[in-house]
Write an enzyme that holds these catalytic residues in place. Structure first.
Site, PDB file in Angstrom:
ATOM      1  N   ILE A   1       0.894  -1.145  -0.044  1.00 49.65           N
ATOM      2  CA  ILE A   1      -0.160   0.115   0.113  1.00 49.65           C
ATOM      3  C   ILE A   1       0.856   1.146   0.036  1.00 49.65           C
ATOM      4  CG2 ILE A   1      -1.772   1.184   1.222  1.00 49.65           C
ATOM      5  CD1 ILE A   1      -2.567  -1.669   0.553  1.00 49.65           C
ATOM      6  N   CYS A   2       0.802   2.136  -0.959  1.00 48.89           N
ATOM      7  CA  CYS A   2       1.524   3.482  -1.066  1.00 48.89           C
ATOM      8  C   CYS A   2       2.976   3.065  -0.934  1.00 48.89           C
ATOM      9  CB  CYS A   2       0.917   4.337   0.165  1.00 48.89           C
ATOM     10  SG  CYS A   2       1.420   5.941   0.089  1.00 48.89           S
TER      11      CYS A   2
END
Length: 333
Positions: free
Chosen positions: A121-122
């Site tokens: 994530i990210c």
């Protein structure tokens, strides 16, 4: 990369492990976690489809988030045993991660070898990259870090504009809320579209975005401009999609010469007027595909395309999926 040969089947509980390192970005963790947790509550069946587990990347059982909130993990990574269906790695402060007693790459490689799916994530993409898990793969991350990711890890094909990217059994997502989009896509992959859509509704997610979609809408990209005349022009264009939005017409409305307008617009917005207008019309097309029963001809007229065929070509190029396929998958029931 080797990974367990077991398959995710509906009705079979799947183990989802969130691997959080020091100074984890809280929303990167909490957003996707809530999607899977909600899927457990919404899915039909005698038992929840997911078994969620929070694992700390270092030897501690306490995980400090970058925002100052601390959490207790179920166990540290060294005590995480057995087969994992989905391993999820949120972003964390890389400087803090580098100081942990156990090397993050060693932890990641060990758990990844036992995981069917590996997800970042990210900025978690940087952790996967350091562990060599993205070598030779397409990947994305938050737009602010995309250039750095590409420079530091040249073996990665960085897709800087995508919401999320799947390459084999490795999934990477863009910044913060894009992790929710990816989690919804994983739930759809596991449990079907109906459950994923119901999760999106319950989370009051504005729309479920496909992985190939841009991290930015056209109007969002234009909001950083410092010139009032450009801001006014962008707002006017968004309200007049079926009108004349040629470069000449916009230049005249801005009371600029054609050459000067093109130069100023590109400097302020970061793209040519023509490219901006196309994305503006694509954004409107996506919304109508999701929210109305209008025909392709009706949508193309409303959104300012010359024809339905012209709309299809633009949509396919920008969103990377045909309008009809997009409607079938993302239409709100």
């Amino acid at each position: 990369m080797k990974h367990p040969a077991h398959n995710a089947r509906r009705g079979q509980k799947q183990r989802v492990v969130f691997l959080a390192f020091p100074q984890v970005v809280l929303l990167d963790l909490a957003g996707p976690w809530e999607v899977f947790s909600l899927a457990n509550r919404l899915a039909s069946g005698e038992s929840p489809p997911y078994e969620l587990e929070l694992v700390s990347g270092d030897s501690s059982t306490t995980i400090a988030s970058g925002g100052g909130i601390s959490m207790s993990s179920h166990r540290p990574a060294r005590r995480c045993r057995g087969v994992i269906d989905t391993l999820i790695v949120p972003a964390a402060d890389l400087a803090f991660v580098a100081k942990t007693p156990t090397h993050a790459s060693t932890v990641l490689q060990r758990l990844a070898d036992r995981s069917r799916r590996i997800v970042s994530i990210c900025g978690g993409a940087f952790l996967l990259a350091e562990a060599g898990l993205l070598d030779g793969k397409r990947a994305t991350t938050h737009w602010r870090g995309a250039e750095d990711l590409a420079a530091r890890f040249p073996r990665i094909d960085v897709q800087a504009d995508s919401i999320f990217v799947k390459d084999g059994n490795v999934y990477t997502s863009a910044g913060v809320t894009a992790g929710i989009d990816l989690a919804l896509a994983l739930v759809e992959e596991d449990l079907g579209q109906a459950v994923a859509l119901e999760c999106a509704r319950n989370l009051v997610v504005f729309m479920r975005r496909p992985g190939g979609q841009s991290q930015f809408s056209a109007t969002l990209e234009s909001q950083h401009t410092e010139r009032h005349v450009i801001n006014e022009l962008v707002a006017w264009a968004a309200d007049n999609l079926s009108g004349d939005l040629s470069v000449k017409a916009m230049a005249e409305r801005a009371h600029m010469s054609l050459r000067n307008f093109s130069r100023v617009f590109r400097h302020e917005v970061g793209q040519t007027p023509a490219a901006f207008v196309e994305k503006l019309r694509i954004d409107a097309t996506r919304q109508r595909l999701e929210e109305t029963d209008e025909s392709m001809d009706e949508i193309s007229t409303t959104c300012g395309f010359r024809s339905a065929d012209s709309m299809r070509r633009s949509f396919q190029r920008v969103v990377r999926v045909a309008p009809s396929d997009y409607r079938q998958r993302f239409r709100r029931l």
